[in-house]
Design a protein around this motif. Structure first.
Motif, mmCIF file in Angstrom:
data_model
loop_
_atom_site.group_PDB
_atom_site.id
_atom_site.type_symbol
_atom_site.label_atom_id
_atom_site.label_comp_id
_atom_site.label_asym_id
_atom_site.label_seq_id
_atom_site.Cartn_x
_atom_site.Cartn_y
_atom_site.Cartn_z
ATOM 1 N N GLU A 182 -0.279 -4.489 -3.300
ATOM 2 C CA GLU A 182 1.238 -5.007 -3.580
ATOM 3 C C GLU A 182 1.860 -5.144 -4.902
ATOM 4 O OE1 GLU A 182 5.441 -8.615 -3.204
ATOM 5 O OE2 GLU A 182 3.288 -8.637 -1.868
ATOM 6 N N LYS A 202 1.562 5.288 0.374
ATOM 7 C CA LYS A 202 2.356 3.819 -0.051
ATOM 8 C C LYS A 202 2.127 3.558 -1.061
ATOM 9 C CE LYS A 202 6.099 0.750 2.347
ATOM 10 N NZ LYS A 202 6.419 -0.443 2.894
ATOM 11 N N LYS A 205 6.320 -0.797 -4.477
ATOM 12 C CA LYS A 205 7.932 -1.192 -5.661
ATOM 13 C C LYS A 205 7.411 -1.674 -6.936
ATOM 14 C CE LYS A 205 9.481 -5.353 -4.829
ATOM 15 N NZ LYS A 205 11.264 -6.357 -4.233
ATOM 16 N N TRP A 206 5.824 -2.387 -7.560
ATOM 17 C CA TRP A 206 6.067 -2.937 -8.666
ATOM 18 C C TRP A 206 5.420 -1.920 -9.879
ATOM 19 C CZ3 TRP A 206 8.332 -6.649 -10.195
ATOM 20 C CH2 TRP A 206 8.954 -7.436 -9.360
ATOM 21 N N ASN A 208 4.589 1.296 -12.018
ATOM 22 C CA ASN A 208 5.715 1.717 -13.022
ATOM 23 C C ASN A 208 5.891 3.211 -13.439
ATOM 24 O OD1 ASN A 208 4.801 0.948 -15.747
ATOM 25 N ND2 ASN A 208 4.345 -0.741 -14.716
ATOM 26 N N SER A 225 9.525 4.752 -4.275
ATOM 27 C CA SER A 225 10.399 3.635 -4.941
ATOM 28 C C SER A 225 11.171 4.738 -5.736
ATOM 29 C CB SER A 225 10.430 2.946 -6.085
ATOM 30 O OG SER A 225 11.638 3.001 -6.684
ATOM 31 N N TYR A 227 13.591 4.607 -7.642
ATOM 32 C CA TYR A 227 13.319 5.016 -8.528
ATOM 33 C C TYR A 227 12.602 5.649 -10.194
ATOM 34 C CZ TYR A 227 16.970 1.103 -7.270
ATOM 35 O OH TYR A 227 17.890 0.695 -6.419
ATOM 36 N N LEU A 243 8.978 4.266 -14.116
ATOM 37 C CA LEU A 243 9.553 3.866 -13.204
ATOM 38 C C LEU A 243 10.752 3.477 -13.992
ATOM 39 C CD1 LEU A 243 10.315 2.069 -10.348
ATOM 40 C CD2 LEU A 243 9.669 0.082 -11.991
ATOM 41 N N ASP A 301 16.026 -3.559 -6.830
ATOM 42 C CA ASP A 301 14.435 -3.598 -7.341
ATOM 43 C C ASP A 301 13.762 -3.871 -8.210
ATOM 44 O OD1 ASP A 301 12.488 -1.076 -5.689
ATOM 45 O OD2 ASP A 301 12.057 -0.769 -8.187
ATOM 46 N N ASP A 317 13.343 -8.009 0.846
ATOM 47 C CA ASP A 317 12.730 -8.017 -0.780
ATOM 48 C C ASP A 317 13.756 -7.527 -0.702
ATOM 49 O OD1 ASP A 317 10.135 -9.227 0.173
ATOM 50 O OD2 ASP A 317 9.551 -6.959 0.620
ATOM 51 N N TYR A 318 15.135 -7.007 -0.265
ATOM 52 C CA TYR A 318 16.324 -6.313 -1.153
ATOM 53 C C TYR A 318 17.082 -7.101 -1.351
ATOM 54 C CZ TYR A 318 13.578 -2.346 0.607
ATOM 55 O OH TYR A 318 12.220 -1.001 0.561
#
Length: 356
Positions: A182, A202, A205-206, A208, A225, A227, A243, A301, A317-318
């Motif tokens: 994660e 997958k 989300k961290w 960058n 993500s 982003y 990111l 995010d 998480d959102y």
């Protein structure tokens, strides 16, 4: 007297220029010898200036046919500062033992039957676990080499890993599933190139940064993500990913979406500090953040959410809060700043939730 002084100054300037040029030439790194063979290895000797202490050996190739290759950190009194990039019999090599690690991982991507990379002695900087090579750089753990010849179908990258090194999983055709931690932050160039058996990958989300060619010839469906944006510099042959946060100016709601670097966030504030909800209702938290003295709106995010009482008010998480039952709860919203592969709290606030 004045003429003599001018001549002396001129001679001094000329002498200074000569010495300066000599020093610059002395500082250049030059090849002293190429093709030096010792045992089954071929080296090149490099020297900086005339200082013997600055002379190092670069390991160019392994010419042997052994299944177990042992690589020394020295040749005579010279330090070895590169791993071999060429192997005469790559299919025969099954194990490599290193006394020191001074590479970047891509050196072993051409060895189809390599099952293990071991350190002769594990250190804090470099160590091996189950034949997989890790490296501690600037306080962050890198996974540098996952041997191509491993038979495992699935692999879970340890939670401590912050960076996937260049070519780390390149051409690992046996792997069908890889689970990334994660808190992973970077994936370097060609990290998963040629991984044809992986069906889905997958990206946490961290993350960058994703290097050029990270998924080249990889058939996996990569989920990342929204982003993450493709960026191609003028000096690059292939695009990489960075990111970015899709945002909107707080004071100019009609100005349209902009893209700003993820690491540029200086301060965060909530849209509201108190929420009253009815059981079963939902509410999306909105966070404003400041960068370069301008306020933007950040939806979800890059933020971490936690409820003090999930049975009353749960948060995902959102940033979506769901009212479960009557009572009160406190939602803590934290933004983490990424520096040297560590998470640091850059901003935090609380929102009080009352469910009626």
């Amino acid at each position: 007297m004045e003429v003599t002084m001018k001549k002396a100054v001129a001679m001094f300037l000329v002498l200074s220029l000569v010495l300066s040029s000599a020093n610059m030439a002395d500082a250049r790194i030059r090849v002293v010898r190429k093709g030096l063979k010792k045992a089954d290895f071929t080296y090149s000797i490099y020297k900086k200036g005339d200082c013997a202490i600055r002379t190092v050996a670069y390991l160019d190739a392994y010419n042997g046919s052994a299944a177990h290759v042992k690589i020394s950190a020295k040749i005579g009194y010279l330090q070895v500062r590169a791993l071999p990039s060429r192997f005469k019999h790559p299919k025969k090599i099954k194990k490599i033992t290193l006394k020191e690690y001074f590479g970047y991982g891509g050196e072993f991507a051409s060895l189809p039957n390599l099952k293990s990379v071991q350190m002769k002695k594990n250190t804090r900087e470099s160590y091996s676990e189950k034949g997989i090579l890790f490296h501690d750089y600037m306080g962050g753990i890198w996974l540098n080499v996952y041997p191509r010849g491993k038979k495992a179908k699935r692999y879970r990258v340890p939670d401590k890993v912050a960076v996937i090194g260049s070519h780390a999983f390149a051409n690992c055709k046996n792997l069908k599933s890889i689970t990334l931690p994660e808190k992973l932050m970077e994936i370097n160039d060609h990290a998963f190139e040629g991984c044809k058996s992986i069906k889905k990958l997958k990206i946490p989300k961290w993350v960058n940064y994703i290097g050029a060619g990270a998924f080249k010839k990889c058939k996996a469906r990569v989920v990342m993500s929204p982003y993450m944006k493709k960026v191609k510099d003028s000096s690059e042959k292939e695009a990489h990913y960075e990111l970015f946060v899709d945002s909107r100016l707080k004071d100019e709601p009609d100005s349209g979406k902009q893209q700003i670097p993820y690491r540029a966030i200086d301060e965060i504030q909530p849209d509201t500090k108190q929420i009253e909800m009815l059981k079963g209702n939902r509410h999306t938290l909105v966070t404003h953040f400041k960068t370069e003295q301008v306020w933007y709106t950040l939806l979800s995010d890059g933020l971490r959410y936690r409820s003090s009482n999930p049975e009353v008010a749960a948060v995902d998480d959102y940033g979506v809060v769901t009212a479960k039952k009557k009572g009160t709860a406190k939602i803590t919203v934290t933004h983490l700043y990424l520096y040297n592969y560590h998470n640091y709290v850059a901003g935090k606030y609380n929102v009080s939730v009352t469910v009626q």
